[in-house]
Scaffold this motif. Structure first.
Motif, PDB file in Angstrom:
ATOM      1  N   ASN A 168      26.849  66.891  39.107  1.00 19.55           N
ATOM      2  CA  ASN A 168      27.458  66.847  40.439  1.00 19.55           C
ATOM      3  C   ASN A 168      26.424  66.792  41.561  1.00 19.55           C
ATOM      4  OD1 ASN A 168      26.669  69.557  39.939  1.00 19.55           O
ATOM      5  ND2 ASN A 168      28.097  70.289  41.491  1.00 19.55           N
ATOM      6  N   VAL A 169      25.144  66.746  41.210  1.00 17.85           N
ATOM      7  CA  VAL A 169      24.078  66.612  42.197  1.00 17.85           C
ATOM      8  C   VAL A 169      23.192  65.431  41.810  1.00 17.85           C
ATOM      9  CG1 VAL A 169      24.053  69.048  42.841  1.00 17.85           C
ATOM     10  CG2 VAL A 169      22.583  68.253  41.010  1.00 17.85           C
ATOM     11  N   ALA A 170      22.608  64.787  42.804  1.00 21.29           N
ATOM     12  CA  ALA A 170      21.774  63.616  42.546  1.00 21.29           C
ATOM     13  C   ALA A 170      20.288  63.949  42.564  1.00 21.29           C
ATOM     14  CB  ALA A 170      22.077  62.533  43.578  1.00 21.29           C
ATOM     15  N   THR A 171      19.960  65.218  42.577  1.00 18.97           N
ATOM     16  CA  THR A 171      18.557  65.619  42.733  1.00 18.97           C
ATOM     17  C   THR A 171      17.900  65.985  41.410  1.00 18.97           C
ATOM     18  OG1 THR A 171      19.263  67.869  43.203  1.00 18.97           O
ATOM     19  CG2 THR A 171      18.896  66.422  45.095  1.00 18.97           C
ATOM     20  N   ILE A 172      18.414  65.463  40.293  1.00 21.11           N
ATOM     21  CA  ILE A 172      17.801  65.756  39.005  1.00 21.11           C
ATOM     22  C   ILE A 172      17.343  64.465  38.334  1.00 21.11           C
ATOM     23  CG2 ILE A 172      19.206  67.833  38.737  1.00 21.11           C
ATOM     24  CD1 ILE A 172      20.749  66.410  36.548  1.00 21.11           C
ATOM     25  N   SER A 173      16.398  64.605  37.410  1.00 17.43           N
ATOM     26  CA  SER A 173      15.882  63.468  36.643  1.00 17.43           C
ATOM     27  C   SER A 173      15.418  63.980  35.289  1.00 17.43           C
ATOM     28  CB  SER A 173      14.731  62.794  37.401  1.00 17.43           C
ATOM     29  OG  SER A 173      13.665  63.702  37.567  1.00 17.43           O
ATOM     30  N   ASP A 174      14.973  63.065  34.436  1.00 11.53           N
ATOM     31  CA  ASP A 174      14.413  63.412  33.121  1.00 11.53           C
ATOM     32  C   ASP A 174      15.321  64.361  32.336  1.00 11.53           C
ATOM     33  OD1 ASP A 174      12.173  61.897  33.814  1.00 11.53           O
ATOM     34  OD2 ASP A 174      11.144  63.628  34.642  1.00 11.53           O
ATOM     35  N   VAL A 175      16.545  63.949  32.100  1.00 11.10           N
ATOM     36  CA  VAL A 175      17.523  64.794  31.409  1.00 11.10           C
ATOM     37  C   VAL A 175      17.296  64.720  29.899  1.00 11.10           C
ATOM     38  CG1 VAL A 175      19.980  65.224  31.021  1.00 11.10           C
ATOM     39  CG2 VAL A 175      19.182  64.497  33.274  1.00 11.10           C
ATOM     40  N   GLU A 176      17.220  65.893  29.264  1.00 13.05           N
ATOM     41  CA  GLU A 176      17.001  65.993  27.826  1.00 13.05           C
ATOM     42  C   GLU A 176      17.989  66.986  27.225  1.00 13.05           C
ATOM     43  OE1 GLU A 176      12.236  65.359  27.491  1.00 13.05           O
ATOM     44  OE2 GLU A 176      12.924  67.274  28.297  1.00 13.05           O
ATOM     45  N   ILE A 177      18.260  66.808  25.927  1.00 13.75           N
ATOM     46  CA  ILE A 177      19.237  67.640  25.214  1.00 13.75           C
ATOM     47  C   ILE A 177      18.556  68.359  24.056  1.00 13.75           C
ATOM     48  CG2 ILE A 177      21.278  67.548  23.706  1.00 13.75           C
ATOM     49  CD1 ILE A 177      22.040  67.012  26.538  1.00 13.75           C
ATOM     50  N   LYS A 178      18.951  69.603  23.854  1.00 15.37           N
ATOM     51  CA  LYS A 178      18.574  70.357  22.648  1.00 15.37           C
ATOM     52  C   LYS A 178      19.856  70.724  21.925  1.00 15.37           C
ATOM     53  CE  LYS A 178      17.274  74.737  22.636  1.00 15.37           C
ATOM     54  NZ  LYS A 178      16.496  75.976  22.775  1.00 15.37           N
ATOM     55  N   GLU A 179      19.890  70.395  20.629  1.00 13.68           N
ATOM     56  CA  GLU A 179      21.054  70.728  19.820  1.00 13.68           C
ATOM     57  C   GLU A 179      21.097  72.220  19.531  1.00 13.68           C
ATOM     58  OE1 GLU A 179      22.124  67.453  16.722  1.00 13.68           O
ATOM     59  OE2 GLU A 179      19.960  67.790  16.628  1.00 13.68           O
ATOM     60  N   HIS A 180      22.267  72.690  19.154  1.00 16.89           N
ATOM     61  CA  HIS A 180      22.431  74.079  18.737  1.00 16.89           C
ATOM     62  C   HIS A 180      21.520  74.350  17.542  1.00 16.89           C
ATOM     63  CE1 HIS A 180      24.327  77.911  18.035  1.00 16.89           C
ATOM     64  NE2 HIS A 180      24.521  77.581  16.773  1.00 16.89           N
ATOM     65  N   GLY A 181      20.733  75.391  17.637  1.00 10.15           N
ATOM     66  CA  GLY A 181      19.806  75.755  16.568  1.00 10.15           C
ATOM     67  C   GLY A 181      18.518  74.978  16.568  1.00 10.15           C
ATOM     68  N   GLY A 182      18.366  74.036  17.507  1.00  5.77           N
ATOM     69  CA  GLY A 182      17.148  73.226  17.572  1.00  5.77           C
ATOM     70  C   GLY A 182      15.990  73.992  18.190  1.00  5.77           C
ATOM     71  N   ASP A 183      14.786  73.530  17.855  1.00  2.04           N
ATOM     72  CA  ASP A 183      13.576  74.165  18.382  1.00  2.04           C
ATOM     73  C   ASP A 183      13.085  73.532  19.675  1.00  2.04           C
ATOM     74  OD1 ASP A 183      13.431  76.002  16.295  1.00  2.04           O
ATOM     75  OD2 ASP A 183      12.310  74.602  15.031  1.00  2.04           O
ATOM     76  N   ASP A 184      13.478  72.281  19.924  1.00  2.00           N
ATOM     77  CA  ASP A 184      12.971  71.604  21.116  1.00  2.00           C
ATOM     78  C   ASP A 184      14.002  70.628  21.667  1.00  2.00           C
ATOM     79  OD1 ASP A 184      12.892  69.600  19.245  1.00  2.00           O
ATOM     80  OD2 ASP A 184      10.733  69.339  19.296  1.00  2.00           O
ATOM     81  N   PHE A 185      13.691  70.094  22.818  1.00  2.00           N
ATOM     82  CA  PHE A 185      14.552  69.122  23.483  1.00  2.00           C
ATOM     83  C   PHE A 185      14.148  67.740  22.979  1.00  2.00           C
ATOM     84  CE2 PHE A 185      14.903  72.863  25.980  1.00  2.00           C
ATOM     85  CZ  PHE A 185      16.206  72.846  26.444  1.00  2.00           C
ATOM     86  N   SER A 186      14.774  67.319  21.894  1.00  2.00           N
ATOM     87  CA  SER A 186      14.328  66.113  21.198  1.00  2.00           C
ATOM     88  C   SER A 186      15.128  64.859  21.540  1.00  2.00           C
ATOM     89  CB  SER A 186      14.355  66.358  19.685  1.00  2.00           C
ATOM     90  OG  SER A 186      15.620  66.831  19.292  1.00  2.00           O
ATOM     91  N   PHE A 187      16.105  64.962  22.425  1.00  2.00           N
ATOM     92  CA  PHE A 187      16.903  63.800  22.809  1.00  2.00           C
ATOM     93  C   PHE A 187      16.787  63.570  24.315  1.00  2.00           C
ATOM     94  CE2 PHE A 187      18.991  65.507  19.042  1.00  2.00           C
ATOM     95  CZ  PHE A 187      19.072  64.376  18.237  1.00  2.00           C
ATOM     96  N   SER A 188      16.281  62.404  24.687  1.00  2.00           N
ATOM     97  CA  SER A 188      16.191  62.024  26.101  1.00  2.00           C
ATOM     98  C   SER A 188      17.356  61.122  26.452  1.00  2.00           C
ATOM     99  CB  SER A 188      14.883  61.286  26.383  1.00  2.00           C
ATOM    100  OG  SER A 188      13.787  62.136  26.187  1.00  2.00           O
TER     101      SER A 188
END
Length: 120
Positions: free
Chosen positions: A45-65
């Motif tokens: 809902n805001v336009a002031t973000i960039s470089d969005v990444e996802i971490k799955e449940h139980g994951g160790d890192d944000f491996s999806f861009s």
């Protein structure tokens, strides 16, 4: 020596600057129509973000861009379904990264908006 009215005027100006500078918006993510476990469309809902990444449940890192799309959307396509709930990490254009934990639940519904505990 400054007059009392000029001191009050300066104090009021500083208070106004502080109030404007501290206004924030609670961050939400809408899950776009057509989203499913292996195809995710997010719209913050805001336009002031960039470089969005996802971490799955139980994951160790944000491996999806996610890829930035038109009108402020962020899209991710995977070959296999993601493990929910998902954490979202993103850069704030004013500086730094933020993490919203467990934002998108396992039983998410396309067209639904999910609240985070963050304000931007």
């Amino acid at each position: 020596m400054a007059s009392r009215s000029s001191i009050l005027l300066a104090a009021a100006a500083l208070a106004a600057l502080f109030a404007v500078g501290s206004c924030t918006t609670p961050l939400t993510f809408a899950v776009g129509k057509g989203s499913k476990p292996g195809h995710l469309i997010l719209t913050p809902n805001v336009a002031t973000i960039s470089d969005v990444e996802i971490k799955e449940h139980g994951g160790d890192d944000f491996s999806f861009s996610l890829k930035e799309g038109p009108k402020g959307t962020w899209t991710l396509d995977t070959k296999s379904p993601l493990k929910y709930p998902l954490c979202i990490r993103f850069a704030v254009k004013s500086g730094g990264y933020r993490i919203a934990d467990d934002v998108i639940p396992e039983n998410f519904k396309a067209g639904t908006t999910y609240k985070t505990t963050l304000s931007i």
